[in-house]
Design an enzyme around this catalytic site. Structure first.
Site, mmCIF file in Angstrom:
data_model
loop_
_atom_site.group_PDB
_atom_site.id
_atom_site.type_symbol
_atom_site.label_atom_id
_atom_site.label_comp_id
_atom_site.label_asym_id
_atom_site.label_seq_id
_atom_site.Cartn_x
_atom_site.Cartn_y
_atom_site.Cartn_z
ATOM 1 N N SER A 180 1.290 -0.413 0.053
ATOM 2 C CA SER A 180 -0.366 -0.367 -0.351
ATOM 3 C C SER A 180 1.338 1.579 0.387
ATOM 4 C CB SER A 180 -0.889 0.120 0.897
ATOM 5 O OG SER A 180 -1.845 0.655 1.186
ATOM 6 N N HIS B 174 -8.221 -5.101 -0.529
ATOM 7 C CA HIS B 174 -6.630 -3.866 -0.070
ATOM 8 C C HIS B 174 -5.931 -5.372 0.544
ATOM 9 C CE1 HIS B 174 -4.013 -1.234 -0.513
ATOM 10 N NE2 HIS B 174 -4.203 -0.327 0.666
ATOM 11 N N ASP B 175 -6.664 -5.268 2.209
ATOM 12 C CA ASP B 175 -6.180 -5.847 3.346
ATOM 13 C C ASP B 175 -5.340 -6.806 3.172
ATOM 14 O OD1 ASP B 175 -6.812 -3.976 5.367
ATOM 15 O OD2 ASP B 175 -7.925 -5.210 6.333
ATOM 16 N N ASP C 288 -8.737 -5.581 -4.888
ATOM 17 C CA ASP C 288 -8.382 -4.310 -4.042
ATOM 18 C C ASP C 288 -8.852 -3.315 -4.785
ATOM 19 O OD1 ASP C 288 -7.188 -3.040 -3.046
ATOM 20 O OD2 ASP C 288 -5.431 -3.851 -3.010
ATOM 21 N N ARG D 187 -12.059 6.376 10.387
ATOM 22 C CA ARG D 187 -11.683 4.602 9.850
ATOM 23 C C ARG D 187 -12.211 4.026 9.277
ATOM 24 N NH1 ARG D 187 -7.093 2.161 9.437
ATOM 25 N NH2 ARG D 187 -7.241 0.142 10.780
#
Lengths: 391, 391
Positions: free
Chosen positions: B151, B354-355, B321, B221
Site C-alpha cells: 500500500s 486491499h487488506d 482490491d 476510520r
C-alpha cells in the site's frame, strides 16, 4: 418541451398510518405535483417515486424557477410523455420538502407545537408505498398505469407490486437493488455516524437549539456522493487536477479539484437537507429487503401474491453503477423470470455510475420512451371507442 | 516460528531534513526495530516500509506482547526469513508510534515545550524515504538487498528506486499504485473533513485543550475501513446479518452486524491514533505521483536516473482490491517493461480486498518466499568464499 411552471399541492390525511415498526403516524400531510391530464377512464396515471434527496418536484419549474429532478424524462413529448400520461410526483413522509417530517409539529407531544425531531417514527419503503396508495386512491385512481422510480425510488416501485399489486399494471425500476449489500449499509452508517456525532445534532432535537448539524451533513453528503459517481468518470472529470498552479503542502487547504467539488457538494447539501430526514431515509434503504420474509428468496416474494404475477416490469441498470451494480438488477430479473412474470431488462453502457439514472443518455431514454409508448398503446386500446359507446 | 520479544530502538538526527515542500524538519528521532543479523558484508539488509496506521513494529512481540503487523511474513523460516536477512522496520516522521511527530515538542516554537500539533511540516513519501536512507546509512549499510512495502509502504519502496537507486538492489511493492485516483483522494478528503471539523480538533492544537477529536477519527476510520475490504468479502462475512433477533426500528441504534463491526473499528482506532498524523499520512498518499515531474509518464520517471534501470522489481496485486486495483499495479509493470527493467508480477486471486497484503494467503506467500529466496541466493553468491579469501 418543458412543462413550465408547476404548483405543488397538499393533501391532509387524518387517518393514522400504521407503520411496519408497529408504531403509527397519527396524521400527516403529503405534498405532491401532477403533470398532464387524467383521462376519463382514469387509466393513464403514472406515479414517480423519489430517491434520497429528491422530492415531489419531478418536472417543470417550481416557484423559484428550479427544474424538477427528472425533468429530462418527464414532460410533453419526453419519454414519459405528459401529453399522454397523468404523472404524479409525491414527497414521502419523513422527507423535508413539504410532506410531514421531523421538522413539523408532533401532535403526540405533550408540549404543544414541539417538532418531531428524532422522535419521528422510523418509516420504511413499504410505509411510503402505503402512504402513496392512499394519495392515489384520494385522486380517484383505482389502478396506476405504472409506478416508476430510480435507486430508492425503484425499491418503492418494486414494493408497490408486492404490496398493492391490484393498483398498478407496470413497474419500472431503474438503477436499484433488491436490498442493500453490507457495503451499502456500511456507507450509510458512516454518514449517519457523522451526523449523529455532530455536537450540533443534539440527539436529533437541534431545531430547539437553533442550530443545524451541518458538519455531519457535509461529511455524510461527501461520502454519499463518492458512491454515486463512477470511479472512471471521476478520473476523467477531475483526475489529479490541482486547484492552484503549485502545491500548497497543506493538510487542510484544498489542493485537488476533486476536494473542491466534494466540499461544494457537502456545503450545498447541508444548506437544504434535514439531518433527521437523512437518518430516516438511509434507514429505509437499509431495511428494504422484500425477500427476507421468504427465506431470502426473492422469487418466492413475488410468488406470494397471485395478483403480482400478471404485473409487467422494466428493469434498467447501468454498467458503471457500483452502488447498485447490474448484478443486483439481474437478481430482480431472475426472480421475475423464475415466476414467468413479464420483464424487459436493459443494461445501459453509460459512464456516469449510479447518477446515470438521472441523466439524459440516448440509449437509456430510448428504452424508457419505447416502454412508455407500449403502456400508452395499452391505455389507448382499453378505451371504449365512440362507436362502441353508441351501440 | 516467531521472533519472540523484540525491542524498539531510537536514533536521533540533529541534521535538519530538507522536505519537498521547501520546509525543513529541524531535528528528529526515528524509532525502529531490527530482526536477524547483518552479515559481515552488510549485504543482507531488507527495509520494510509501513502504511497508514502501522509502525516500526513489523514482527515479533512488543513489550505488551502484541505481534508485529507483518509477523506472518517476517520471522525465522518465514517468507522474509530472518535467519537469512537482517530486517529493518522504521516508523516514519509525522507518525504517532515513537518517531518525531505532531505530538512531540516543536523546537522552533517560541513557547518552550509546545508540541508541533498542526504545525508539523507536511511530509511526503519522498521525505520519508530520505529519512529512512539516513537511518540505513547510520546502520552502516551501503546497499539494501531490498526495500519492501505494501500500500503506502509500496509507494515508499518505489520512491527508493527513483531517489536512492544506488542504495538498494530489489524493490518489492505490494497492493500499491503509482498515484491516487480521484476517488482515492476523495475518500481521504472525507476522512480529513470529518477530523478537521470535529470541534475537539481545535485547528490541530487539541493537545493543549486536553481533548482528542475522537468523533472525527472514528468516522475517518470507518470510511477508510470500507475501502480496505472487498465488497464480496463483506457480504460473505456480514451480509445483512442482524445484531438482534428482531429489528429495533431505530436510526441510531445498531441493527446490522456490519454497523457494529465498523463502529468497533472506529472506536479502537480513535483510542490510539493521532488526528494530525492521520491528516499528514493521507496527504502524503495524495501527493505521491512520481510521474508528475515527467509529464505524467511513469516510464520516463524510471528512465530519468540510469542507476534505476538495473534495479529488479516484484510487483504484487490482489484481484479484489478496489482501493489499489490490479490495473494500477499493471501501470507500474508496464512502465518498468518499457524500460526493460527486470520485473516479476503476481496478481493474486484473493478474496480479501486491499487488506489481502497483510494476510497469509498461500499463493501470495509462496510468491514472496520464492522472490526472497532468489535474493538470498544472490547475497550468498556475492559473499567471497573462505577459499577465495585465502588465495
Amino acid at each position: 418541451m418543458s412543462l413550465g411552471p408547476v404548483t405543488p399541492q397538499q393533501m391532509f390525511f387524518s387517518e393514522p398510518l400504521p407503520l411496519q415498526s408497529g408504531a403509527t403516524l397519527p396524521e400527516y400531510q403529503l405534498t405532491y405535483e401532477t403533470y398532464g391530464t387524467l383521462n376519463a377512464e382514469r387509466s393513464n396515471a403514472v406515479l414517480v417515486c423519489h430517491a434520497l434527496n429528491a422530492s415531489h418536484h419531478v418536472a417543470g419549474l417550481d416557484e423559484r424557477g428550479v427544474k424538477g429532478w427528472w425533468d429530462n424524462l418527464v414532460g410533453p413529448g419526453k419519454p414519459l410523455d405528459t401529453n399522454r400520461f397523468f404523472v404524479i410526483g409525491v414527497n414521502n413522509p419523513g422527507s423535508c420538502f413539504g410532506s410531514t417530517g421531523p421538522m413539523h409539529p408532533n401532535p403526540t407531544s405533550p408540549v404543544p407545537g414541539r417538532v418531531w425531531g428524532a422522535d419521528f417514527p422510523v418509516v420504511t419503503v413499504e410505509d411510503w408505498v402505503d402512504a402513496q396508495a392512499r394519495l392515489v386512491q384520494r385522486l380517484g385512481i383505482t389502478q396506476l398505469a405504472a409506478v416508476l422510480g430510480g435507486s430508492l425510488g425503484g425499491m418503492q416501485a418494486l414494493a408497490w407490486t408486492l404490496r398493492h399489486p391490484q393498483m398498478l399494471r407496470h413497474c419500472i425500476a431503474v438503477a436499484t437493488a433488491p436490498n442493500l449489500s453490507a457495503q451499502n449499509i456500511a456507507f450509510n452508517e458512516v454518514a449517519r455516524r457523522a451526523i449523529v456525532t455532530d455536537p450540533d445534532f443534539h440527539g436529533g432535537h437541534f431545531y430547539e437549539h437553533g442550530v443545524l448539524p451541518k458538519r455531519g451533513l457535509r461529511v455524510a453528503r461527501m461520502v454519499g456522493h463518492i458512491t454515486y459517481l463512477a470511479e472512471d468518470a471521476m478520473d476523467t472529470k477531475f483526475g489529479r487536477e490541482l486547484r492552484a498552479a503549485v502545491l500548497r503542502y497543506s493538510t487542510q487547504e484544498i489542493e485537488f479539484q476533486i476536494e473542491s467539488y466534494l466540499r461544494h457538494q457537502g456545503d450545498k447539501f447541508a444548506e437544504y437537507f434535514d439531518a433527521n430526514t437523512y437518518l430516516l431515509i438511509t434507514r429505509a434503504l437499509d431495511y428494504f429487503d422484500p425477500a427476507a420474509a421468504h427465506g431470502g428468496d426473492l422469487a418466492r416474494a413475488f410468488a406470494a401474491n397471485p395478483a403480482t404475477l400478471d404485473k409487467r416490469f422494466l428493469i434498467v441498470s447501468f454498467t458503471t453503477d457500483w452502488r447498485f451494480a447490474p448484478e443486483r438488477s439481474r437478481e430482480i430479473v431472475k426472480a421475475l423470470v423464475d415466476n414467468r412474470i413479464g420483464v424487459s431488462y436493459a443494461e445501459i453502457d453509460a459512464p456516469h455510475g449510479h447518477d446515470a439514472f438521472l441523466l439524459e443518455d440516448p440509449r437509456y431514454h430510448a428504452v424508457m420512451r419505447h416502454y412508455f409508448e407500449r403502456i400508452a398503446g395499452e391505455v389507448q386500446a382499453a378505451v371504449p371507442s365512440a362507436d362502441e359507446g353508441l351501440q
